[in-house]
Write a protein that holds these residues in place. Structure first.
Motif, mmCIF file in Angstrom:
data_model
loop_
_atom_site.group_PDB
_atom_site.id
_atom_site.type_symbol
_atom_site.label_atom_id
_atom_site.label_comp_id
_atom_site.label_asym_id
_atom_site.label_seq_id
_atom_site.Cartn_x
_atom_site.Cartn_y
_atom_site.Cartn_z
ATOM 1 N N PRO A 148 0.870 -1.242 0.001
ATOM 2 C CA PRO A 148 0.142 -0.065 0.012
ATOM 3 C C PRO A 148 0.778 1.345 -0.074
ATOM 4 O O PRO A 148 0.129 2.455 -0.035
ATOM 5 C CB PRO A 148 -0.725 -0.140 1.254
ATOM 6 N N LEU A 149 2.192 1.254 0.017
ATOM 7 C CA LEU A 149 2.926 2.358 0.295
ATOM 8 C C LEU A 149 3.475 2.920 -1.163
ATOM 9 O O LEU A 149 4.106 2.007 -1.853
ATOM 10 C CB LEU A 149 4.124 2.307 1.153
ATOM 11 N N ILE A 150 3.599 4.298 -1.436
ATOM 12 C CA ILE A 150 4.194 4.861 -2.490
ATOM 13 C C ILE A 150 5.760 4.619 -2.313
ATOM 14 O O ILE A 150 6.663 4.768 -3.055
ATOM 15 C CB ILE A 150 3.640 6.253 -2.742
ATOM 16 N N CYS A 151 6.016 5.025 -0.901
ATOM 17 C CA CYS A 151 7.406 4.942 -0.462
ATOM 18 C C CYS A 151 7.595 3.735 0.590
ATOM 19 O O CYS A 151 7.558 4.126 1.691
ATOM 20 C CB CYS A 151 7.881 6.128 0.296
ATOM 21 N N PRO A 152 8.122 2.564 0.244
ATOM 22 C CA PRO A 152 7.979 1.640 1.031
ATOM 23 C C PRO A 152 9.291 1.748 1.997
ATOM 24 O O PRO A 152 9.208 1.524 3.208
ATOM 25 C CB PRO A 152 8.694 0.391 0.079
ATOM 26 N N ASP A 153 10.252 2.620 1.849
ATOM 27 C CA ASP A 153 11.332 2.752 2.596
ATOM 28 C C ASP A 153 10.780 4.280 3.239
ATOM 29 O O ASP A 153 11.309 5.490 2.767
ATOM 30 C CB ASP A 153 12.928 3.100 2.021
ATOM 31 N N GLU A 154 10.202 4.296 4.229
ATOM 32 C CA GLU A 154 9.406 5.484 4.933
ATOM 33 C C GLU A 154 10.611 5.997 6.055
ATOM 34 O O GLU A 154 10.189 5.884 7.092
ATOM 35 C CB GLU A 154 8.344 5.402 5.573
ATOM 36 N N TYR A 155 11.505 6.804 5.556
ATOM 37 C CA TYR A 155 12.640 7.162 6.403
ATOM 38 C C TYR A 155 12.583 8.575 6.768
ATOM 39 O O TYR A 155 13.319 9.067 7.746
ATOM 40 C CB TYR A 155 14.123 6.711 5.791
ATOM 41 N N GLY A 156 11.814 9.297 6.487
ATOM 42 C CA GLY A 156 11.873 10.967 6.631
ATOM 43 C C GLY A 156 10.468 11.505 6.253
ATOM 44 O O GLY A 156 9.415 10.800 5.931
ATOM 45 N N PRO A 157 10.310 12.832 6.586
ATOM 46 C CA PRO A 157 8.880 13.657 6.450
ATOM 47 C C PRO A 157 8.185 13.639 5.099
ATOM 48 O O PRO A 157 7.314 13.347 4.745
ATOM 49 C CB PRO A 157 9.243 14.827 7.097
ATOM 50 N N GLU A 158 9.240 13.592 4.117
ATOM 51 C CA GLU A 158 8.971 13.665 2.854
ATOM 52 C C GLU A 158 8.112 12.149 2.441
ATOM 53 O O GLU A 158 7.075 12.173 1.780
ATOM 54 C CB GLU A 158 10.084 13.709 1.782
ATOM 55 N N THR A 248 14.899 12.669 -5.745
ATOM 56 C CA THR A 248 15.525 11.920 -4.735
ATOM 57 C C THR A 248 14.705 11.003 -3.752
ATOM 58 O O THR A 248 15.193 10.382 -3.061
ATOM 59 C CB THR A 248 16.193 13.028 -3.524
ATOM 60 N N MET A 249 13.476 10.720 -4.281
ATOM 61 C CA MET A 249 12.642 9.946 -3.472
ATOM 62 C C MET A 249 12.414 8.489 -4.291
ATOM 63 O O MET A 249 12.329 8.418 -5.709
ATOM 64 C CB MET A 249 11.130 10.581 -3.491
ATOM 65 N N ASP A 250 12.483 7.426 -3.592
ATOM 66 C CA ASP A 250 12.291 5.872 -4.162
ATOM 67 C C ASP A 250 10.769 5.885 -4.134
ATOM 68 O O ASP A 250 10.122 5.395 -3.188
ATOM 69 C CB ASP A 250 13.022 5.152 -3.263
ATOM 70 N N LEU A 251 9.984 5.945 -5.136
ATOM 71 C CA LEU A 251 8.786 5.799 -5.433
ATOM 72 C C LEU A 251 8.257 4.647 -6.102
ATOM 73 O O LEU A 251 8.939 4.166 -7.049
ATOM 74 C CB LEU A 251 8.039 7.238 -6.148
ATOM 75 N N ALA A 252 7.407 3.749 -5.476
ATOM 76 C CA ALA A 252 7.031 2.498 -5.852
ATOM 77 C C ALA A 252 5.630 2.573 -6.531
ATOM 78 O O ALA A 252 4.820 3.558 -6.652
ATOM 79 C CB ALA A 252 7.032 1.436 -4.773
#
Length: 264
Positions: A148-158, A248-252
């Protein structure tokens, strides 16, 4: 179902072309591999359901040649109209509400379509009815609930903001009747519908320029709905689009599950 009533990401919006280009980059290689593995060749009669853009139907036309046929249907054919030349025929059609536009097809294919159709059972029956005995059905659909995540690596506010907006998108999709866990059920549904030699796999892009382009186009398409539903503010959406544009974002994407089988 009209183009604006049933499908959130309708073809009339200006961002639709960018979405089609990104989806083509992300998923055409997987789709073409499956179609070739199913034996697609000269003289085949093919029905492309929910054609949207032109990349798949143009590729099919080259494969089937002048003796074949590619029927491309959608509830809004505006983006596919440019490809309307032999052996391609473009026709307005709602797979979930109308009888199939013919029978005896060697191949029926739908990609990222049926999950949005309100009457998915009828759509599946229609596609199978359209096949000749021994004909091939390939359905490829997303399963947003599986990842369900657009950013599987949720490491920051962005990334947290991106995932919150994506949750809002999924909420709107579900409220409009999309089945967010449809993809995983495809193998069982094809078997229960009587198809044989059913197989499936999944493709899951995690980061690429096409993922970035797809996210930007999608958010712009649904921006007004996110705001009107109270799921995001204009400021949050502007901030997210700026984050996306930074590269710079890893978007899935959601996993695209491909399932195929043969009609008895």
């Amino acid at each position: 179902m009209t183009p604006t009533d049933g499908y959130l990401l309708d073809n009339q919006q200006t961002e639709a072309g960018r979405r089609f280009e990104a989806l083509s980059t992300l998923f055409d290689p997987t789709t073409f591999r499956h179609l070739e593995d199913l034996g697609l060749g000269l003289g085949w009669r093919c029905w492309e359901v929910g054609a949207g853009g032109t990349s798949v139907i143009s590729w099919l036309a080259r494969k089937v040649g002048p003796t074949g046929k590619v029927l491309a249907t959608d509830i809004d054919t505006s983006w596919a109209a440019a490809a309307a030349r032999a052996p391609i025929e473009i026709r307005t059609h709602d797979v979930g509400a109308e009888d199939p536009p013919g029978e005896g097809f060697d191949l029926v294919h739908a990609r990222l379509v049926i999950v949005h159709v309100p009457d998915r059972e009828r759509a599946l029956r229609s596609m199978i009815k359209a096949l000749r005995p021994g004909g091939r059905l390939l359905i490829e659909d997303a399963d947003p609930a599986l990842q369900p995540l657009i950013c599987p690596d949720e490491y920051g506010p962005e990334q947290q903001l991106a995932n919150r907006l994506h949750t809002g998108f999924r909420t709107i999709l579900a409220e409009r009747g999309a089945d967010l866990s449809y993809g995983r059920r495809l193998p069982r549904l094809l078997r229960e519908a009587g198809l044989r030699r059913v197989e499936a796999d999944a493709h899951f892009p995690i980061t690429s320029p096409a993922c970035t382009a797809l996210e930007a186009a999608t958010v712009r398409q649904i921006r007004d709905r996110l705001v009107s539903a109270g799921l995001a503010t204009d400021e949050e959406i502007d901030r997210h689009l700026s984050n996306v544009a930074s590269g710079t974002m890893d978007l899935a994407t959601a996993p695209m599950i491909s399932a195929w089988g043969y009609k008895e």
